[in-house]
Design a protein around this motif. Structure first.
Motif, mmCIF file in Angstrom:
data_model
loop_
_atom_site.group_PDB
_atom_site.id
_atom_site.type_symbol
_atom_site.label_atom_id
_atom_site.label_comp_id
_atom_site.label_asym_id
_atom_site.label_seq_id
_atom_site.Cartn_x
_atom_site.Cartn_y
_atom_site.Cartn_z
ATOM 1 N N ASN A 117 0.825 -1.220 0.000
ATOM 2 C CA ASN A 117 0.000 0.000 0.000
ATOM 3 C C ASN A 117 0.852 1.259 0.000
ATOM 4 O O ASN A 117 0.489 2.265 -0.614
ATOM 5 C CB ASN A 117 -0.942 -0.008 1.202
ATOM 6 N N GLN A 173 0.035 12.400 3.243
ATOM 7 C CA GLN A 173 -1.262 13.017 3.586
ATOM 8 C C GLN A 173 -2.383 11.972 3.609
ATOM 9 O O GLN A 173 -3.465 12.178 3.047
ATOM 10 C CB GLN A 173 -1.566 14.175 2.627
ATOM 11 N N LEU A 174 -2.052 10.842 4.227
ATOM 12 C CA LEU A 174 -3.028 9.758 4.383
ATOM 13 C C LEU A 174 -3.209 9.448 5.867
ATOM 14 O O LEU A 174 -2.383 9.835 6.701
ATOM 15 C CB LEU A 174 -2.513 8.503 3.673
ATOM 16 N N GLU A 175 -4.279 8.705 6.165
ATOM 17 C CA GLU A 175 -4.441 8.161 7.513
ATOM 18 C C GLU A 175 -3.721 6.808 7.539
ATOM 19 O O GLU A 175 -3.648 6.117 6.499
ATOM 20 C CB GLU A 175 -5.934 7.939 7.815
ATOM 21 N N ILE A 232 -6.874 -2.263 11.920
ATOM 22 C CA ILE A 232 -7.505 -0.941 11.776
ATOM 23 C C ILE A 232 -8.545 -0.678 12.857
ATOM 24 O O ILE A 232 -8.858 0.475 13.142
ATOM 25 C CB ILE A 232 -8.105 -0.738 10.361
ATOM 26 N N ALA A 246 2.623 7.934 6.699
ATOM 27 C CA ALA A 246 1.224 8.258 6.355
ATOM 28 C C ALA A 246 1.065 9.776 6.239
ATOM 29 O O ALA A 246 0.499 10.277 5.264
ATOM 30 C CB ALA A 246 0.282 7.692 7.410
ATOM 31 N N ALA A 253 0.672 4.027 -2.928
ATOM 32 C CA ALA A 253 0.327 5.421 -2.598
ATOM 33 C C ALA A 253 1.431 6.368 -3.067
ATOM 34 O O ALA A 253 1.160 7.450 -3.580
ATOM 35 C CB ALA A 253 0.121 5.555 -1.093
ATOM 36 N N ILE A 260 -4.735 4.032 8.595
ATOM 37 C CA ILE A 260 -5.601 2.923 8.184
ATOM 38 C C ILE A 260 -5.718 2.821 6.656
ATOM 39 O O ILE A 260 -6.037 1.750 6.137
ATOM 40 C CB ILE A 260 -7.001 3.005 8.843
ATOM 41 N N ASP A 261 -5.397 3.908 5.961
ATOM 42 C CA ASP A 261 -5.399 3.854 4.486
ATOM 43 C C ASP A 261 -4.271 2.956 3.978
ATOM 44 O O ASP A 261 -4.296 2.484 2.842
ATOM 45 C CB ASP A 261 -5.206 5.258 3.891
ATOM 46 N N LEU A 262 -3.256 2.769 4.813
ATOM 47 C CA LEU A 262 -2.078 2.000 4.378
ATOM 48 C C LEU A 262 -2.080 0.580 4.953
ATOM 49 O O LEU A 262 -1.196 -0.204 4.677
ATOM 50 C CB LEU A 262 -0.798 2.725 4.798
#
Lengths: 73, 73
Positions: A17, A66-68, B70, A62, A21, A70-72
């Motif tokens: 991930n 500029q992600l959270e 998560i 993260a 990203a 949990i996005d990764l």
């Protein structure tokens, strides 16, 4: 009988991930390392799933994208 | 002008969520440590936010609580 697929370990999921990203933002490992204030070779080893990365560094990467978190994951 | 609240660092969020999930299951730090094959004192220090916990140990604790990572982040 179809064998149940083993879940992908978190380390691998994060590596895949993170790379996805980073590439979506068109930045190099070096640029990501600079944004996250980490060493370039460290980012490379994380993307190869070689690192048992810590929660603080997960958060740095993260934020740099500029992600959270949990996005990764 | 209302001051924007600083986001809670991931380490703290994980500590709070881990403790909440453990207490919801009515198990002790010792029982959680045993389930996750970690040391009892380590679980205590993670719950106090003192540990820069690694992704492998995050995964062990989530699995021990039958949760996804998560859910704890």
């Amino acid at each position: 009988m179809k064998k149940r697929k083993e879940p992908v370990p978190a380390r691998q999921r994060f590596a895949i991930n993170l790379r996805k990203a980073r590439l979506m933002r068109g930045i190099s490992q070096e640029e990501l390392a600079e944004l996250a204030e980490l060493h370039r070779t460290y980012v490379g080893s994380v993307e190869r799933g070689e690192r048992n990365i810590s929660i603080d560094n997960i958060e740095r990467l993260a934020k740099a994208l500029q992600l959270e978190i949990i996005d990764l994951l």
